[in-house]
Write a protein that holds these residues in place. Structure first.
Motif, short mmCIF file in Angstrom:
data_model
loop_
_atom_site.label_atom_id
_atom_site.label_comp_id
_atom_site.label_asym_id
_atom_site.label_seq_id
_atom_site.Cartn_x
_atom_site.Cartn_y
_atom_site.Cartn_z
N SER A 149 6.97 -9.63 -10.68
CA SER A 149 6.96 -9.48 -12.14
C SER A 149 7.40 -8.08 -12.53
N HIS A 150 7.08 -7.09 -11.69
CA HIS A 150 7.50 -5.71 -11.95
C HIS A 150 8.90 -5.45 -11.40
N HIS A 151 9.17 -6.02 -10.23
CA HIS A 151 10.46 -5.78 -9.57
C HIS A 151 11.63 -6.23 -10.44
N TYR A 152 11.46 -7.38 -11.12
CA TYR A 152 12.56 -7.93 -11.91
C TYR A 152 12.40 -7.68 -13.41
N ALA A 153 11.43 -6.87 -13.78
CA ALA A 153 11.22 -6.60 -15.21
C ALA A 153 12.48 -5.98 -15.82
N GLY A 154 12.98 -6.59 -16.90
CA GLY A 154 14.12 -6.05 -17.61
C GLY A 154 15.46 -6.30 -16.95
N ARG A 155 15.53 -7.17 -15.95
CA ARG A 155 16.82 -7.47 -15.32
C ARG A 155 16.82 -8.90 -14.81
N LEU A 156 18.03 -9.37 -14.50
CA LEU A 156 18.19 -10.75 -14.07
C LEU A 156 17.62 -10.96 -12.68
N ARG A 157 17.05 -12.13 -12.48
CA ARG A 157 16.57 -12.55 -11.17
C ARG A 157 17.69 -13.30 -10.45
N PRO A 158 17.53 -13.58 -9.16
CA PRO A 158 18.52 -14.41 -8.47
C PRO A 158 18.63 -15.79 -9.12
N ARG A 159 19.76 -16.44 -8.93
CA ARG A 159 20.00 -17.73 -9.57
C ARG A 159 18.93 -18.76 -9.21
N ALA A 160 18.44 -18.71 -7.97
CA ALA A 160 17.42 -19.68 -7.55
C ALA A 160 16.15 -19.56 -8.38
N ALA A 161 15.88 -18.37 -8.93
CA ALA A 161 14.68 -18.21 -9.76
C ALA A 161 14.75 -19.09 -11.00
N PRO A 191 6.96 6.95 2.38
CA PRO A 191 8.36 6.70 2.73
C PRO A 191 9.06 5.73 1.79
N ILE A 192 8.30 4.99 0.99
CA ILE A 192 8.91 4.04 0.05
C ILE A 192 9.05 4.75 -1.29
N ALA A 193 10.28 5.13 -1.58
CA ALA A 193 10.52 5.99 -2.75
C ALA A 193 10.89 5.21 -4.01
N ASP A 194 11.31 3.95 -3.86
CA ASP A 194 11.83 3.21 -5.02
C ASP A 194 10.76 2.44 -5.76
N GLY A 195 9.52 2.50 -5.32
CA GLY A 195 8.44 1.83 -6.02
C GLY A 195 8.68 0.35 -6.19
N TRP A 196 8.45 -0.14 -7.41
CA TRP A 196 8.58 -1.57 -7.69
C TRP A 196 9.99 -2.08 -7.44
N ARG A 197 10.98 -1.22 -7.43
CA ARG A 197 12.37 -1.66 -7.26
C ARG A 197 12.78 -1.73 -5.79
N ASP A 198 11.88 -1.44 -4.88
CA ASP A 198 12.25 -1.33 -3.46
C ASP A 198 12.73 -2.67 -2.91
N PHE A 218 0.84 -1.20 0.00
CA PHE A 218 0.00 0.00 0.00
C PHE A 218 0.87 1.25 0.00
N GLU A 219 1.87 1.29 0.88
CA GLU A 219 2.74 2.47 0.97
C GLU A 219 3.55 2.65 -0.31
N MET A 220 3.89 1.54 -0.97
CA MET A 220 4.64 1.64 -2.22
C MET A 220 3.85 2.43 -3.27
N LEU A 221 2.56 2.14 -3.38
CA LEU A 221 1.73 2.85 -4.36
C LEU A 221 1.32 4.23 -3.85
N HIS A 222 1.25 4.37 -2.53
CA HIS A 222 0.88 5.65 -1.93
C HIS A 222 1.97 6.69 -2.22
N GLY A 223 3.23 6.23 -2.27
CA GLY A 223 4.32 7.15 -2.57
C GLY A 223 4.83 7.90 -1.37
#
Length: 674
Positions: free
Chosen positions: A468-480, A426-433, A419-424
């Motif tokens: 799905s948004h957090h890792y969009a366009g970049r590598l996931r951890p090896r376990a993924a 204290p969480i400033a990094d959005g999906w990348r947090d 909720f706070e991520m979308l509210h904008g």
């Protein structure tokens, strides 16, 4: 706040003299309370409502009166953390009859049901609950075990009266007989199973009245007023009229035996006009409660939402008394400031207000119960905190919180982060947090929250969406890639299982293989079976034709690691006369992909499955699953990610657990040892 620890309770004159003689901070507190009691005793006696559910303000200051034994413990109950923190409490227990019966009384409406509460209390019930017709409508709309509603007799408002069955005085029978004679519907439930179904309806109060599809969002804030029981019916009529005057609607239900009313109201908190209307309603509602001699809060306390209205209920002199009582315990004014005493304004610190303008995220999933909106889904949690249970035998939520004891690893904590991520705020990094990713990484995806949470928060789905948004366009951890794509690697390993097992267990090679796969070195990799279930099935001698066709789903684990389980299931089904088949090509539900947010890949797998199983879907062939996570994927993830695909919806309904299928199709058939 200064760290003093005390054990408090009833205080005799002798005890008080000993405490004062000992001196120190404890003596100062008791001396101040004695003086406080003497100064305000008459006012407390005159102004405190004489009702069983009085949970507004410092509602138990009358426990300091001499006739109540100067009970400091009870005086502190309900102070909402503004005076002390309770570390341990001794409770007074009451006998609980082992055998109970329930009488359900049906009335034309909830107001008449409330009118008769004083009379029903003469039958000495153990519990006296009520629900109205709108409550029942909401239960049906949300499909919350709506078959349980068959226990209700005809009516538009109901009283659920629980009585002891072993008293031998026939109270339940007399209650039924008396109210039938008055022309009301009455039903006596002796069977514990019938009673459980009825109580399940009442327990649906929060989920039934929260997050309603095609209904404005509903809120707490006026959810537990209480009035004298002999005035309850009249109060409810006036309260309902007040709701309608402000353009609101709400179900009315609750603990009518205590004069307490629950409701969640469709306030408009998103516009300035809506806020003005809301505050006008709160002021008029408070006046109404006070006029009936009631309490603004009868269960949950005032906090911030009602505290500014307390002067209407108690008057300015008692509000000053509240300040002085808090100052005795918390002279620095540090304990939960802004609540109960000198509160923040009601319209400050709103979670959702005119300034709440988050981006509207539709997301990968349907979010059918949240208007198709991931943004709205992040508001589903109402903060009850059932996910913080420990040592409970009533559910599985939330295992990561049970293990860590940290709020961020609870369902509520994770929902708040999203909720706070979308509210904008204290969480400033959005999906990348990273903080959100870490909190969700500990989520097991067990879906215990979806079943146990009162409002059915589905954190496993929210986790998949976020990743799905957090890792969009970049590598996931090896376990993924090792665990998320386990269906690929297991299929590859099945061609040379001995070599794969050697790679995973040979000194020197095993640590490297685990590192590449992002697997902890302490873990032992399960062995691949020498022959997969699908290989065994395709190479065995032909079976005799005949019997109803059943498709046995070869999930990755039971196909490649534990094929003996699937083999046994095939034998059982065939011994019961079913014609067992498996898909003609390797398929996967993609359940591990959700954990890592690989949702595009999961959709492609579902496309392959729908194409391959098209004839079975068309024919309505039952599909039997052995792995719960796979069955869950068919039932939940599939219609959630492909909501507009008719074949997907049909397929999700055709999949059954092995135990469900046996119970439905061969419940009385003898099962032989395999």
């Amino acid at each position: 706040y200064d760290g003093l620890r005390m054990t408090v309770g009833p205080t005799s004159d002798e005890d008080l003299r000993a405490i004062l003689a000992a001196g120190g901070r404890r003596a100062d507190i008791y001396r101040a309370m004695r003086d406080f009691r003497d100064r305000y005793a008459d006012l407390i006696r005159a102004r405190y409502p004489k009702i069983p559910r009085r949970v507004s303000g410092y509602e138990n200051l009358d426990e300091l009166l001499p006739e109540k034994g100067f009970n400091v413990a009870r005086a502190l109950v309900g102070t909402e953390g503004t005076c002390v923190t309770v570390l341990r409490a001794t409770l007074k227990l009451v006998p609980s009859p082992h055998k109970r019966v329930v009488v359900v009384l049906g009335f034309p409406d909830i107001f008449i049901a409330a009118d008769v509460v004083p009379d029903v209390l003469k039958y000495h019930p153990l519990g006296l609950e009520a629900i109205d017709d709108l409550f029942v409508k909401f239960v049906k709309r949300k499909h919350l075990e709506s078959e349980n509603l068959k226990e209700l007799p005809d009516g538009g408002g109901w009283l659920l009266v629980e009585l002891a069955a072993d008293e031998g005085n026939g109270a339940a029978e007399r209650l039924v007989r008396d109210y039938q004679a008055k022309g009301y519907a009455a039903k006596l439930l002796r069977d514990p199973a019938e009673q459980a179904r009825l109580w399940a309806v009442r327990k649906d109060g929060l989920p039934a009245t929260t997050k309603l599809k095609d209904w404005p969002e509903t809120y707490e804030g006026w959810e537990d007023t209480a009035v004298p029981r002999e005035k309850l019916g009249a109060y409810l009529r006036d309260f309902k009229a007040l709701l309608h005057a402000h353009g609101y609607e709400s179900s009315l239900y609750g603990h009518f035996g205590d004069g307490l009313v629950h409701c969640r109201i469709d306030f408009d908190l998103r516009t300035e006009e809506g806020l003005q209307n809301w505050q006008s309603f709160l002021n008029q509602g408070a006046d109404l409660v006070v006029r009936y001699g009631g309490s603004l809060s009868g269960e949950h306390g005032d906090g911030q939402s009602k505290a500014a209205l307390l002067e209407k209920m108690y008057g300015p002199d008692l509000i000053q008394a509240f300040r002085e009582f808090k100052a005795i315990w918390d002279p620095a004014w540090k304990m939960n400031p802004g609540k109960v005493v000198d509160p923040f304004p009601i319209d400050s610190n709103l979670r959702i207000g005119p300034l709440y303008r988050p981006p509207e995220i539709k997301g990968h999933f349907a979010y059918a119960d949240d208007g198709g909106s991931f943004t709205q889904a992040t508001r589903r949690c109402v903060g009850v905190g059932s996910c913080r249970r420990r040592n409970s035998d009533h559910g599985v939520m939330c295992p990561s919180y049970m293990a860590t004891g940290e709020e961020r690893y609870s369902t509520r904590g994770r929902a708040r982060l999203l909720f706070e991520m979308l509210h904008g705020g204290p969480i400033a990094d959005g999906w990348r947090d990273r903080a959100i990713e870490e909190a969700l990484d500990f989520c097991l995806g067990c879906k215990g929250c979806k079943s146990d949470c009162p409002v059915h928060v589905d954190m496993a789905t929210y986790k998949a969406e976020f990743r799905s948004h957090h890792y969009a366009g970049r590598l996931r951890p090896r376990a993924a890639y090792s665990m998320g794509l386990i269906h690929r690697w297991a299929r590859l390993a099945s061609h040379a299982p001995a070599a794969a097992n050697a790679l995973m267990r040979t000194p020197g090679l095993a640590p490297l293989a685990k590192w590449i796969g992002g697997i902890a070195p302490q873990r032992t990799i399960p062995r691949f079976a020498n022959r997969s279930f699908s290989s065994w099935f395709s190479r065995r001698p032909p079976r005799r034709a005949g019997g109803r066709r059943v498709l046995l789903w070869p999930d990755t684990f039971n196909n490649y690691f534990r094929p003996q389980t699937a083999v046994a299931a095939a034998h059982v089904l065939e011994s019961l006369g079913f014609s067992v088949a498996i898909p003609d090509r390797p398929l996967c539900c993609g359940r591990p992909l959700y954990d890592w947010g690989m949702l595009d890949h999961a959709k492609r797998l579902w496309g392959e499955t729908l194409t391959s199983l098209a004839p079975e879907i068309e024919a309505g062939t039952p599909i039997v699953g052995l792995e719960p996570a796979c069955v869950s994927a068919f039932r939940d993830e599939l219609p959630g990610i492909l909501p507009n695909d008719g074949a997907a919806r049909r397929l999700s309904r055709q999949v059954l657990f092995f135990s469900e299928f046996i119970d439905r199709e061969a419940k009385d058939a003898p099962l032989r040892q395999i």
